[in-house]
Design a protein around this motif. Structure first.
Motif, PDB file in Angstrom:
ATOM      1  N   GLN A 120       0.604  -1.276  -0.114  1.00  0.00           N
ATOM      2  CA  GLN A 120       0.133   0.051  -0.140  1.00  0.00           C
ATOM      3  C   GLN A 120       1.105   1.242  -0.030  1.00  0.00           C
ATOM      4  O   GLN A 120       0.507   2.188  -0.841  1.00  0.00           O
ATOM      5  CB  GLN A 120      -0.953   0.170   1.180  1.00  0.00           C
ATOM      6  N   LEU A 121       1.851   1.310   0.698  1.00  0.00           N
ATOM      7  CA  LEU A 121       2.667   2.537   0.676  1.00  0.00           C
ATOM      8  C   LEU A 121       3.515   2.509  -0.763  1.00  0.00           C
ATOM      9  O   LEU A 121       3.690   3.755  -1.178  1.00  0.00           O
ATOM     10  CB  LEU A 121       3.924   2.242   1.767  1.00  0.00           C
ATOM     11  N   ALA A 122       3.858   1.397  -1.101  1.00  0.00           N
ATOM     12  CA  ALA A 122       4.447   1.446  -2.718  1.00  0.00           C
ATOM     13  C   ALA A 122       3.407   2.071  -3.417  1.00  0.00           C
ATOM     14  O   ALA A 122       3.835   2.921  -4.513  1.00  0.00           O
ATOM     15  CB  ALA A 122       5.043   0.308  -3.039  1.00  0.00           C
ATOM     16  N   PHE A 123       2.131   1.658  -3.625  1.00  0.00           N
ATOM     17  CA  PHE A 123       1.220   2.254  -4.240  1.00  0.00           C
ATOM     18  C   PHE A 123       1.093   3.718  -4.139  1.00  0.00           C
ATOM     19  O   PHE A 123       1.061   4.255  -5.200  1.00  0.00           O
ATOM     20  CB  PHE A 123      -0.005   1.479  -3.985  1.00  0.00           C
ATOM     21  N   GLU A 124       0.857   4.113  -2.988  1.00  0.00           N
ATOM     22  CA  GLU A 124       0.819   5.648  -2.807  1.00  0.00           C
ATOM     23  C   GLU A 124       1.887   6.390  -3.265  1.00  0.00           C
ATOM     24  O   GLU A 124       1.894   7.394  -3.710  1.00  0.00           O
ATOM     25  CB  GLU A 124       0.459   5.968  -1.298  1.00  0.00           C
TER      26      GLU A 124
END
Length: 493
Positions: free
Chosen positions: A109-113
């Motif tokens: 999720q962090l990589a996505f954001e």
């Protein structure tokens, strides 16, 4: 007293490593990243993990960094798992990281954001660059798994809405290692072959890990660089991927993507009827508008003045042609009268044959002059008629002015040519008359000579033509004498 042992630096460092590494070979540490730096050449990451009271150095080699989905940056709170090791060259202990996870958000999720924020800043999500979908694509490219439910849903919807649609399926993996690269290769294939007018990238629902291939940066940039419109139909309605934001159109499901790419036949029929109605209305309006404009132009004063001007010019041309013909006939009659007088003057002499030849030549020249004038007049009339035809499609006032100037110029040139031709003919006639006068026997009589005729009117050139006692006539400059031959003698040379 025992002797104190003296350690070498390398020995002490090695001893500390042998104590620390077995005791801390699998630990998990939480802290905040600082002094983070990634070596571009090797891909290794070096950073410090700290809390409010202490800090420790960390190393994550390129092999382990490939599994990290998010971007390391200062201030990021993470947990790392690894082992304690000693770097003997500096005498420092540090954590050799095997895996790391952000605290709070998951790594994916962090990589996505992070990737979403980066691509948005570069303009990959701008609506201005979105390409419109074709109204009725001749060929539809589909990039998805050949065995999944997504391809069956897409084909079922396309068959129901437009059975004649041509569908080209490029089979790829939709999850796992290498899936994003296969999708990029499929996009390159469709662009190189130019066999599809729109492309659907689709797969069914799943977790963030299952859909991660559609969040890869390489796929996002390939979609952004694509020249063919792309519809993203990945996951369910609540699922969002980076591909959804970059694509020209995002569909909540694969079935919805198929519904968006081609409309039903009823919708096409309704659209065609609406366009037909608007077209008929527009055509009728334009026809009515042009009728009004044509009517206004028909009654415009400029057209009436043009018609009047053309009538005047036509009548003027006829008057000029008639005047020219009358003038030519008068001049020719005058020439013929003068020629008749000349013929009468030389009719009694032996120059009758030459006079007849000259008369024929003059008649031929007169006929040739008349024919030339008639052809010139006919050519000018044809030019004028052609000018009248050209009046209809040009600027009337400007063309009328040009034609008026051209007619006046032609009239002047025609008058000059006629005058020159008449002067030349007059000079030739006068020259011929002068030659006739110079060769006339009358000029010889003026110098005191005489001409003798026998009783039949023949000119006497020898004494052998008459006998003693014959009556003869003697022509002087002024009058004639009657005489009788009394003697003859031959002149001695």
């Amino acid at each position: 007293m025992p002797q104190r042992r003296i350690w070498k630096v390398s020995e002490l460092t090695g001893r500390i490593r042998s104590v620390l590494e077995p005791a801390f070979n699998d630990i998990t540490v939480e802290g905040e990243i600082s002094n983070c730096r990634i070596i571009p050449a090797s891909g290794h990451a070096y950073f410090t993990l700290k809390d409010a009271k202490s800090q420790i150095r960390c190393v994550c080699f390129a092999t382990q960094m490939r599994a990290v989905k998010f971007k390391l940056e200062d201030g990021l709170h993470i947990t790392v798992r690894g082992s304690i090791g000693v770097y003997e060259q500096r005498g420092e202990y540090q954590i050799y990281v095997q895996t790391m996870e952000p605290v709070g958000l998951g790594a994916l999720q962090l990589a996505f954001e992070q990737l979403k924020k980066k691509l948005a800043a570069e303009g990959l999500f701008d609506q201005a660059r979105k390409k419109p979908l074709p109204l009725l694509p001749c060929a539809i490219g589909v990039i998805t798994s050949p065995t999944g439910a997504a391809i069956r849903d897409i084909l079922r919807v396309l068959k129901r809405r437009f059975p004649n649609a041509c569908v080209l399926v490029y089979p790829v993996k939709v999850q796992g290692v290498g899936a994003a690269q296969e999708i990029v290769e499929a996009l390159r294939h469709f662009h190189a072959a130019k066999c599809a007018e729109v492309i659907i990238i689709a797969r069914g629902g799943g977790s963030l890990e299952d859909l991660w291939a559609f969040n890869e940066e390489i796929l996002a940039r390939a979609i952004f660089a694509a020249e063919i419109p792309i519809i993203s139909g990945v996951g369910h309605e609540i699922d969002f991927t980076i591909a959804d934001f970059v694509a020209d159109l995002r569909a909540p499901t694969p079935s919805a993507a198929a519904e968006l790419v081609v409309r039903s036949r009823d919708e096409f029929d309704a659209t065609v009827r609406e366009h037909q109605r608007r077209l008929v209305h527009h055509i009728r309006f334009r026809i009515s508008e042009w009728k009004h404009r044509t009517r206004d132009l028909e009654t415009h004063r400029g057209f009436r003045q043009l018609e009047m001007l053309l009538r005047n010019r036509r009548q003027l041309v006829d008057d000029m042609a008639q005047s020219l013909a009358v003038g030519m006939h008068l001049r020719m009659a005058s020439f013929r009268e003068r020629l008749t007088e000349a013929n009468a003057r030389v009719g009694s002499f032996d120059l009758r044959t030459r006079a007849q030849v000259l008369r024929r030549r003059i008649d031929q020249r007169c006929d040739a002059l008349t024919g030339a004038m008639e052809r010139l007049l006919a050519r000018k009339r044809r030019t004028y008629v052609a000018s009248e035809v050209r009046f209809a499609g040009i600027d009337l006032r400007a063309r009328v002015g040009k034609l008026r100037a051209s007619a006046e110029r032609c009239t002047a040139e025609l008058g000059v040519r006629i005058d020159r031709l008449l002067v030349g003919r007059r000079r030739k006639l006068e020259s011929a008359m002068m030659q006739l006068d110079e060769r006339s026997p009358l000029n010889i009589l003026k110098r005191g000579f005489a001409i003798a005729y026998d009783s039949s009117g023949k000119v006497l050139r020898s004494v052998d033509q008459v006998g003693i006692g014959d009556e003869i006539a003697v022509r002087l400059e002024r009058g004639e004498l009657g005489a009788t031959v009394r003697s003859k003698s031959t002149a001695q040379p």
